[in-house]
Design an enzyme around this catalytic site. Sequence first.
Site, PDB file in Angstrom:
ATOM      1  N   HIS A  19     -10.630-114.297  -7.965  1.00  0.00           N
ATOM      2  CA  HIS A  19      -9.905-115.399  -8.600  1.00  0.00           C
ATOM      3  C   HIS A  19      -9.711-116.489  -7.551  1.00  0.00           C
ATOM      4  O   HIS A  19      -9.026-116.269  -6.550  1.00  0.00           O
ATOM      5  CB  HIS A  19      -8.539-114.936  -9.108  1.00  0.00           C
ATOM      6  CG  HIS A  19      -8.608-113.883 -10.161  1.00  0.00           C
ATOM      7  ND1 HIS A  19      -8.678-114.178 -11.511  1.00  0.00           N
ATOM      8  CD2 HIS A  19      -8.628-112.527 -10.076  1.00  0.00           C
ATOM      9  CE1 HIS A  19      -8.730-113.053 -12.207  1.00  0.00           C
ATOM     10  NE2 HIS A  19      -8.705-112.036 -11.352  1.00  0.00           N
ATOM     11  N   LEU A  20     -10.300-117.640  -7.779  1.00  0.00           N
ATOM     12  CA  LEU A  20     -10.151-118.764  -6.849  1.00  0.00           C
ATOM     13  C   LEU A  20      -9.149-119.801  -7.349  1.00  0.00           C
ATOM     14  O   LEU A  20      -8.784-120.711  -6.609  1.00  0.00           O
ATOM     15  CB  LEU A  20     -11.502-119.441  -6.606  1.00  0.00           C
ATOM     16  CG  LEU A  20     -12.542-118.634  -5.826  1.00  0.00           C
ATOM     17  CD1 LEU A  20     -13.825-119.440  -5.665  1.00  0.00           C
ATOM     18  CD2 LEU A  20     -12.012-118.194  -4.469  1.00  0.00           C
ATOM     19  N   LYS A 103     -16.882-112.276 -19.801  1.00  0.00           N
ATOM     20  CA  LYS A 103     -15.685-111.482 -19.509  1.00  0.00           C
ATOM     21  C   LYS A 103     -14.872-111.237 -20.772  1.00  0.00           C
ATOM     22  O   LYS A 103     -14.547-112.158 -21.516  1.00  0.00           O
ATOM     23  CB  LYS A 103     -14.821-112.209 -18.477  1.00  0.00           C
ATOM     24  CG  LYS A 103     -13.536-111.490 -18.067  1.00  0.00           C
ATOM     25  CD  LYS A 103     -13.810-110.218 -17.277  1.00  0.00           C
ATOM     26  CE  LYS A 103     -12.517-109.498 -16.914  1.00  0.00           C
ATOM     27  NZ  LYS A 103     -11.982-109.884 -15.618  1.00  0.00           N
ATOM     28  N   HIS A 178     -11.897-103.400 -11.654  1.00  0.00           N
ATOM     29  CA  HIS A 178     -10.693-102.934 -10.953  1.00  0.00           C
ATOM     30  C   HIS A 178     -10.150-101.612 -11.525  1.00  0.00           C
ATOM     31  O   HIS A 178      -9.011-101.520 -11.958  1.00  0.00           O
ATOM     32  CB  HIS A 178      -9.609-104.007 -10.910  1.00  0.00           C
ATOM     33  CG  HIS A 178      -9.376-104.751 -12.194  1.00  0.00           C
ATOM     34  ND1 HIS A 178      -9.174-104.132 -13.409  1.00  0.00           N
ATOM     35  CD2 HIS A 178      -9.293-106.088 -12.428  1.00  0.00           C
ATOM     36  CE1 HIS A 178      -8.990-105.046 -14.326  1.00  0.00           C
ATOM     37  NE2 HIS A 178      -9.055-106.239 -13.766  1.00  0.00           N
ATOM     38  N   LEU A 224      -2.066-106.422 -11.909  1.00  0.00           N
ATOM     39  CA  LEU A 224      -2.536-105.783 -13.134  1.00  0.00           C
ATOM     40  C   LEU A 224      -4.036-105.567 -13.004  1.00  0.00           C
ATOM     41  O   LEU A 224      -4.758-106.530 -12.726  1.00  0.00           O
ATOM     42  CB  LEU A 224      -2.225-106.654 -14.362  1.00  0.00           C
ATOM     43  CG  LEU A 224      -0.749-106.747 -14.744  1.00  0.00           C
ATOM     44  CD1 LEU A 224      -0.538-107.793 -15.841  1.00  0.00           C
ATOM     45  CD2 LEU A 224      -0.220-105.385 -15.202  1.00  0.00           C
ATOM     46  N   ASP A 252     -10.642-108.319  -6.555  1.00  0.00           N
ATOM     47  CA  ASP A 252      -9.620-108.850  -7.470  1.00  0.00           C
ATOM     48  C   ASP A 252      -8.572-109.657  -6.707  1.00  0.00           C
ATOM     49  O   ASP A 252      -7.386-109.620  -7.025  1.00  0.00           O
ATOM     50  CB  ASP A 252      -8.964-107.730  -8.277  1.00  0.00           C
ATOM     51  CG  ASP A 252      -8.161-108.250  -9.469  1.00  0.00           C
ATOM     52  OD1 ASP A 252      -8.340-109.420  -9.846  1.00  0.00           O
ATOM     53  OD2 ASP A 252      -7.340-107.483 -10.011  1.00  0.00           O
ATOM     54  N   ALA A 268       1.515-111.537 -11.811  1.00  0.00           N
ATOM     55  CA  ALA A 268       0.744-110.384 -11.332  1.00  0.00           C
ATOM     56  C   ALA A 268      -0.471-110.861 -10.556  1.00  0.00           C
ATOM     57  O   ALA A 268      -1.205-111.733 -11.012  1.00  0.00           O
ATOM     58  CB  ALA A 268       0.306-109.526 -12.512  1.00  0.00           C
TER      59      ALA A 268
END
Length: 349
Positions: A19-20, A103, A178, A224, A252, A268
């Site tokens: 995640h950027l 996704k 994950h 999460l 993640d 989260a």
Amino acid sequence: MSKFLKKIKIIKPDDWHVHLRDNEILKKVSQYTGTFYKRAIIMPNLEEPITNCFRSISYRRRILNSMTPNTAFQPLMICYLTEKTSPEELQQGFFKKIFVGAKLYPHCSTTNSKYGIKNINNIYHLFNIMEKIKMPLLIHGEENNLNIDIYDREAKFIENTLKPLRKKFPELKIILEHITTEEAISYIEECNSSYLAGTITPHHLMLNRNNMFIDGIQPHLYCLPLLKRKKHQIALRNVISSGSKNFFLGSDTAPHFHKNKINTFGCAGIFNAPSSLLCYVSVFEEMNALQHFQSFCSENGPNFYNMPINKETITLVKKPHKILEKINIGKNIIVPFLAGKRLDWSIEK
């Protein structure tokens, strides 16, 4: 490979779950992923999610513009599936190499998933197309149902959603992202299929749910899927030590401002990009499994995605490295995973 090794050189790895974010956060955190990894799967769950080709092209441009000059980093873009996703857009995006996959977020299961899927049957027509064109499906595998204990949501998702999905679409390439439980490991191992794999984070390898409550609640360990029981942590560590080709690196890493982590409704996500590779090597060393480190980091992922293995290398040395206490972004800060702590490994300059 000896656990007393002082230096290890591996093919430069890829991070298959990153995640950027966007804007000022993107400009700061992208440097960490771009330094340690050659490629990264970029999660599409922005506040305005990446649901079409135009948004994907624009976001990819912003990512590349955020990098320091001469950074040879390749962002791999993903389409965020909704119940309104256009089959034509999805197929066109894949054929034009705008998307490398799509996704699935169950509705309201994690950050910015309010546009996610309420009824998976409503997008079976998309899975049919994806199976035919060999487009991978990445899944946040949790059953979002208030009647299901939050610690059981991964296992219930596998039983109630993933198994029927794979029965209906046996040649749809699926990445269960994950993973956190014995149940996920067992299912992937039992299937032993070239159409199913799992990614594993450094924090789920290093910690279990007890760590969230040592010396009070630890909001920076809230993620999460949640950290699980120690038996699940042990199972994750054992499976990466086995050398199984069905699992690979997906950190993640998920930055949030400190103020949003510690407020009443804390976000989260764990920002581990500055330390993720060092964490992984530490776990492999602890498990006396350094002989499998390169496969997990640099080979299993590209092989599953049918992508070339990188040619560049990176060297890690047995030299203490202190993680930053905080990262300043304007008037805000981000607290990274293991902030202020020392790891036994460093990246050779």
